[in-house]
Design a protein around this motif. Structure first.
Motif, PDB file in Angstrom:
ATOM      1  N   VAL A 209     -33.294-100.645  85.508  1.00 41.22           N
ATOM      2  CA  VAL A 209     -34.122-101.559  85.630  1.00 41.22           C
ATOM      3  C   VAL A 209     -34.664-100.889  84.164  1.00 41.22           C
ATOM      4  CG1 VAL A 209     -35.792-102.808  86.137  1.00 41.22           C
ATOM      5  CG2 VAL A 209     -33.605-101.935  87.990  1.00 41.22           C
ATOM      6  N   SER A 210     -35.401-100.011  83.223  1.00 43.12           N
ATOM      7  CA  SER A 210     -36.902-100.108  82.406  1.00 43.12           C
ATOM      8  C   SER A 210     -35.359-100.623  80.889  1.00 43.12           C
ATOM      9  CB  SER A 210     -36.518 -98.748  82.315  1.00 43.12           C
ATOM     10  OG  SER A 210     -37.377 -98.280  83.759  1.00 43.12           O
ATOM     11  N   VAL A 211     -34.637 -99.845  81.173  1.00 44.92           N
ATOM     12  CA  VAL A 211     -32.983 -99.787  79.395  1.00 44.92           C
ATOM     13  C   VAL A 211     -33.431-101.889  79.461  1.00 44.92           C
ATOM     14  CG1 VAL A 211     -30.982 -99.826  78.512  1.00 44.92           C
ATOM     15  CG2 VAL A 211     -32.238 -97.711  79.800  1.00 44.92           C
ATOM     16  N   MET A 212     -32.634-102.321  81.166  1.00 39.91           N
ATOM     17  CA  MET A 212     -32.664-103.827  80.508  1.00 39.91           C
ATOM     18  C   MET A 212     -34.172-104.505  80.582  1.00 39.91           C
ATOM     19  SD  MET A 212     -30.246-103.871  84.136  1.00 39.91           S
ATOM     20  CE  MET A 212     -29.865-106.322  83.736  1.00 39.91           C
ATOM     21  N   LEU A 213     -35.465-103.998  80.699  1.00 32.06           N
ATOM     22  CA  LEU A 213     -36.469-104.880  80.364  1.00 32.06           C
ATOM     23  C   LEU A 213     -36.971-104.226  78.768  1.00 32.06           C
ATOM     24  CD1 LEU A 213     -39.230-106.400  81.478  1.00 32.06           C
ATOM     25  CD2 LEU A 213     -40.265-103.709  81.883  1.00 32.06           C
ATOM     26  N   ALA A 214     -37.070-103.129  78.983  1.00 32.70           N
ATOM     27  CA  ALA A 214     -36.783-103.285  77.252  1.00 32.70           C
ATOM     28  C   ALA A 214     -35.959-103.541  76.153  1.00 32.70           C
ATOM     29  CB  ALA A 214     -37.273-100.891  77.390  1.00 32.70           C
ATOM     30  N   SER A 215     -34.395-104.184  76.571  1.00 38.59           N
ATOM     31  CA  SER A 215     -33.486-104.593  75.824  1.00 38.59           C
ATOM     32  C   SER A 215     -34.660-105.971  76.014  1.00 38.59           C
ATOM     33  CB  SER A 215     -31.947-104.314  76.890  1.00 38.59           C
ATOM     34  OG  SER A 215     -31.988-103.606  77.141  1.00 38.59           O
ATOM     35  N   TYR A 216     -34.874-106.446  76.962  1.00 37.14           N
ATOM     36  CA  TYR A 216     -35.412-108.058  77.053  1.00 37.14           C
ATOM     37  C   TYR A 216     -36.245-108.180  76.103  1.00 37.14           C
ATOM     38  CZ  TYR A 216     -38.004-111.905  79.020  1.00 37.14           C
ATOM     39  OH  TYR A 216     -38.285-113.080  78.994  1.00 37.14           O
ATOM     40  N   LEU A 217     -37.324-107.262  75.433  1.00 36.34           N
ATOM     41  CA  LEU A 217     -39.050-107.122  74.734  1.00 36.34           C
ATOM     42  C   LEU A 217     -38.497-107.039  73.844  1.00 36.34           C
ATOM     43  CD1 LEU A 217     -40.904-104.784  77.363  1.00 36.34           C
ATOM     44  CD2 LEU A 217     -41.683-107.495  77.365  1.00 36.34           C
ATOM     45  N   LEU A 218     -37.243-105.985  73.387  1.00 36.03           N
ATOM     46  CA  LEU A 218     -36.977-106.136  72.255  1.00 36.03           C
ATOM     47  C   LEU A 218     -35.792-106.913  71.722  1.00 36.03           C
ATOM     48  CD1 LEU A 218     -35.511-101.786  71.431  1.00 36.03           C
ATOM     49  CD2 LEU A 218     -37.342-102.973  70.215  1.00 36.03           C
ATOM     50  N   GLY A 219     -35.293-107.780  72.458  1.00 37.24           N
ATOM     51  CA  GLY A 219     -34.598-109.257  72.247  1.00 37.24           C
ATOM     52  C   GLY A 219     -35.665-110.001  71.737  1.00 37.24           C
ATOM     53  N   LYS A 220     -36.947-110.634  72.699  1.00 39.72           N
ATOM     54  CA  LYS A 220     -37.282-111.451  72.092  1.00 39.72           C
ATOM     55  C   LYS A 220     -38.382-111.601  70.788  1.00 39.72           C
ATOM     56  CE  LYS A 220     -38.387-114.129  76.303  1.00 39.72           C
ATOM     57  NZ  LYS A 220     -38.505-114.940  75.478  1.00 39.72           N
ATOM     58  N   ILE A 221     -38.416-109.594  70.389  1.00 39.70           N
ATOM     59  CA  ILE A 221     -38.537-109.901  68.856  1.00 39.70           C
ATOM     60  C   ILE A 221     -38.081-110.401  67.880  1.00 39.70           C
ATOM     61  CG2 ILE A 221     -40.113-108.093  67.782  1.00 39.70           C
ATOM     62  CD1 ILE A 221     -40.959-106.340  69.557  1.00 39.70           C
ATOM     63  N   TYR A 222     -36.583-109.159  68.349  1.00 42.44           N
ATOM     64  CA  TYR A 222     -36.160-109.660  66.944  1.00 42.44           C
ATOM     65  C   TYR A 222     -34.557-110.780  67.457  1.00 42.44           C
ATOM     66  CZ  TYR A 222     -37.352-105.536  65.327  1.00 42.44           C
ATOM     67  OH  TYR A 222     -37.989-104.802  65.288  1.00 42.44           O
ATOM     68  N   TRP A 223     -34.176-110.840  68.822  1.00 44.60           N
ATOM     69  CA  TRP A 223     -33.060-111.905  68.886  1.00 44.60           C
ATOM     70  C   TRP A 223     -33.221-112.562  70.078  1.00 44.60           C
ATOM     71  CZ3 TRP A 223     -32.334-106.660  68.737  1.00 44.60           C
ATOM     72  CH2 TRP A 223     -31.763-106.050  67.882  1.00 44.60           C
ATOM     73  N   SER A 224     -34.637-113.587  70.039  1.00 47.25           N
ATOM     74  CA  SER A 224     -35.090-114.396  70.874  1.00 47.25           C
ATOM     75  C   SER A 224     -33.964-114.745  71.837  1.00 47.25           C
ATOM     76  CB  SER A 224     -36.063-115.132  70.796  1.00 47.25           C
ATOM     77  OG  SER A 224     -36.164-116.308  69.608  1.00 47.25           O
ATOM     78  N   ARG A 225     -33.537-115.518  71.213  1.00 49.86           N
ATOM     79  CA  ARG A 225     -32.312-116.736  72.015  1.00 49.86           C
ATOM     80  C   ARG A 225     -31.237-115.578  72.456  1.00 49.86           C
ATOM     81  NH1 ARG A 225     -29.407-120.569  67.748  1.00 49.86           N
ATOM     82  NH2 ARG A 225     -28.583-121.826  69.055  1.00 49.86           N
ATOM     83  N   TYR A 226     -30.853-114.956  72.570  1.00 44.79           N
ATOM     84  CA  TYR A 226     -30.117-114.149  72.770  1.00 44.79           C
ATOM     85  C   TYR A 226     -30.660-112.762  74.013  1.00 44.79           C
ATOM     86  CZ  TYR A 226     -28.299-116.538  68.848  1.00 44.79           C
ATOM     87  OH  TYR A 226     -27.302-117.263  67.929  1.00 44.79           O
ATOM     88  N   VAL A 227     -31.783-113.013  74.311  1.00 45.06           N
ATOM     89  CA  VAL A 227     -31.965-111.376  75.761  1.00 45.06           C
ATOM     90  C   VAL A 227     -31.644-111.590  76.887  1.00 45.06           C
ATOM     91  CG1 VAL A 227     -34.638-112.090  74.291  1.00 45.06           C
ATOM     92  CG2 VAL A 227     -33.943-113.570  76.164  1.00 45.06           C
ATOM     93  N   ILE A 228     -31.096-112.698  77.068  1.00 47.04           N
ATOM     94  CA  ILE A 228     -30.503-112.687  78.116  1.00 47.04           C
ATOM     95  C   ILE A 228     -29.221-111.884  78.167  1.00 47.04           C
ATOM     96  CG2 ILE A 228     -29.207-113.818  80.681  1.00 47.04           C
ATOM     97  CD1 ILE A 228     -33.077-113.497  80.573  1.00 47.04           C
ATOM     98  N   PRO A 229     -28.732-112.207  77.567  1.00 49.30           N
ATOM     99  CA  PRO A 229     -26.588-111.483  77.505  1.00 49.30           C
ATOM    100  C   PRO A 229     -27.287-110.430  76.457  1.00 49.30           C
ATOM    101  CG  PRO A 229     -26.627-113.939  76.127  1.00 49.30           C
ATOM    102  CD  PRO A 229     -28.149-113.743  76.305  1.00 49.30           C
ATOM    103  N   ILE A 230     -28.280-109.696  75.790  1.00 54.85           N
ATOM    104  CA  ILE A 230     -28.050-107.970  75.740  1.00 54.85           C
ATOM    105  C   ILE A 230     -28.933-107.570  77.078  1.00 54.85           C
ATOM    106  CG2 ILE A 230     -29.749-107.215  73.738  1.00 54.85           C
ATOM    107  CD1 ILE A 230     -30.230-109.202  72.125  1.00 54.85           C
ATOM    108  N   ALA A 231     -30.012-107.839  77.909  1.00 55.13           N
ATOM    109  CA  ALA A 231     -30.391-107.147  78.927  1.00 55.13           C
ATOM    110  C   ALA A 231     -29.388-107.054  79.947  1.00 55.13           C
ATOM    111  CB  ALA A 231     -31.234-107.986  79.786  1.00 55.13           C
ATOM    112  N   LEU A 232     -27.911-108.348  80.191  1.00 58.86           N
ATOM    113  CA  LEU A 232     -27.635-108.217  80.578  1.00 58.86           C
ATOM    114  C   LEU A 232     -26.457-106.550  80.190  1.00 58.86           C
ATOM    115  CD1 LEU A 232     -25.250-108.730  83.653  1.00 58.86           C
ATOM    116  CD2 LEU A 232     -24.977-111.156  81.681  1.00 58.86           C
ATOM    117  N   MET A 233     -25.429-107.339  78.916  1.00 60.30           N
ATOM    118  CA  MET A 233     -25.155-105.934  78.370  1.00 60.30           C
ATOM    119  C   MET A 233     -25.184-104.939  79.411  1.00 60.30           C
ATOM    120  SD  MET A 233     -22.846-106.101  74.896  1.00 60.30           S
ATOM    121  CE  MET A 233     -22.185-108.105  74.832  1.00 60.30           C
ATOM    122  N   ALA A 234     -27.113-104.909  77.886  1.00 61.20           N
ATOM    123  CA  ALA A 234     -27.575-103.403  78.577  1.00 61.20           C
ATOM    124  C   ALA A 234     -27.104-102.959  79.597  1.00 61.20           C
ATOM    125  CB  ALA A 234     -28.548-103.182  77.727  1.00 61.20           C
ATOM    126  N   GLY A 235     -27.183-103.550  80.709  1.00 53.72           N
ATOM    127  CA  GLY A 235     -27.563-103.104  82.088  1.00 53.72           C
ATOM    128  C   GLY A 235     -26.110-103.189  82.441  1.00 53.72           C
TER     129      GLY A 235
END
Length: 381
Positions: free
Chosen positions: A147-173
């Protein structure tokens, strides 16, 4: 790349819907005495019906309209179908769907939705979704690293790739879960469902004792929140045609096991948020993707359920919570914006979030009712 976000939102919506309540469908079918082949038919009918209506509504109105089975209705059936034959259960499904169709044709549901203030609709939506936001962080206790990795992926995605945060978090998980041996691939098997027709029988005791409660629970606990979710996100989709066609779908699919079709609320909100698409006019494509995944779940039945169950539950809770964060925030902002309406909205939010159930009807309905009374009493103060 926006198409990836819409596809991901549709997949997550179906993933959350199936993993959170598919087991209840199996229990309801078992309570009616269904054979494994008939249970497969139930999954086929539900998947095909939800898929066609989700795609049809979303394409026609260009709004993210997502349908679902009635989870409270299925929970009701688990206990209410004791002593009721499968043929009588099919008669109950037809009766309930006929009442839903009648509600759509008469237009009274449209009038009801016109009476619900935007602040209360938003407060109810926030209350419904709050549990999913909380489960995101409670999942840390069981799978802290995942869950921490997914949350971190989400927050980093918000900074750099805000439109794709959910696919990024899902893929990381998914990658981490697979690498950690948390994905149970053994539960996945190829199993194509085949529709099985069951002739209905009509028992007055079953129609009154099961059919009317199924209708009330579906309308109050599913269609009212589902319509309010659309309104809270700014979509003025007419309610009556949605009721009519979900009812007709039930009439067609009931002999195959489609016990109830209604508007989705929680899973629909995943397709209505900014993470699905920054442009509200294109979010309907996320619901169409969800409809496509519904069709797959119908055709492959137990195969898809096994696939969804292969993912760790904490991954599902985390991705659902992350996908709904923006919607929870915007709903609370809208609900509490006007000072004169704030107290009634807060009452609606708290009652809905409490999960209280009275007379077999869920908290979302009572939140709107009691919040609406408070709104009427306090609006001139």
């Amino acid at each position: 790349m926006a198409a990836v976000s819409r596809l991901s939102a549709g997949f997550v919506a179906v993933l959350v819907g199936y993993t959170s309540s598919a087991a209840i469908i199996f229990q309801a079918a078992d309570a009616a005495g269904a054979t494994p082949e008939q249970i497969g038919s139930w999954l086929w009918a539900l998947g095909i019906g939800m898929g066609l209506t989700s795609i049809g509504f979303s394409f026609y109105y260009r709004h993210p309209v997502l349908t679902a089975w009635s989870t409270p209705g299925a929970a009701l059936l688990v206990t209410a179908l004791s002593g009721v034959s499968l043929a009588e259960a099919i008669g109950v499904f037809l009766f309930s769907s006929a009442l839903i169709t009648l509600c759509g044709l008469t237009g009274w549901f449209d009038k009801l939705m016109g009476w619900i203030p935007q602040s209360l609709a938003s407060a109810m939506l926030a209350g419904v979704l709050l549990a999913f936001g909380l489960k995101l962080f409670s999942a840390l206790e069981q799978q802290a690293v995942l869950v921490s990795v997914m949350l971190a992926s989400y927050l980093l995605g918000k900074i750099y790739w805000s439109r794709y945060v959910i696919p990024i978090a899902l893929m990381a998980g998914c990658v981490l879960a697979a690498a950690s041996g948390l994905v149970e691939f053994d539960s996945i098997r190829l199993d194509i469902a085949v529709p099985v027709l069951t002739r209905p029988e009509f028992s007055m005791a079953a129609l009154v004792g099961v059919g009317i409660p199924l209708f009330i629970v579906t309308m109050a606990s599913q269609n009212v929140p589902g319509m309010a979710t659309l309104r809270a996100n700014g979509y003025r989709t007419p309610a009556s045609p949605l009721m009519t066609w979900t009812g007709i779908t039930g009439l067609l699919m009931a002999p195959l096991g489609g016990f109830a079709y209604n508007l989705a609320a929680i899973t629909a909100a995943i397709c209505m948020g900014k993470d699905a698409d920054p442009d509200p006019n294109k979010r309907y494509q996320a619901s169409m993707w969800a409809g496509g995944f519904y069709l797959l779940t119908g055709v492959f039945g137990a195969t898809v359920v096994g696939l969804f169950n292969a993912f760790p539950n904490e991954l599902v809770m985390a991705i659902a919570g992350l996908a709904l964060l923006a919607t929870i925030g915007s709903s609370l902002s809208t609900a509490l914006q006007g000072e004169s309406k704030r107290e009634a909205a807060l009452i609606t939010f708290l009652i809905t979030a409490s999960g209280v159930s009275l007379f077999g009807i869920g908290s979302a309905f009572w939140g709107l009712v009691i919040g609406g009374l408070a709104h009427g009493l306090l609006k001139n103060n």
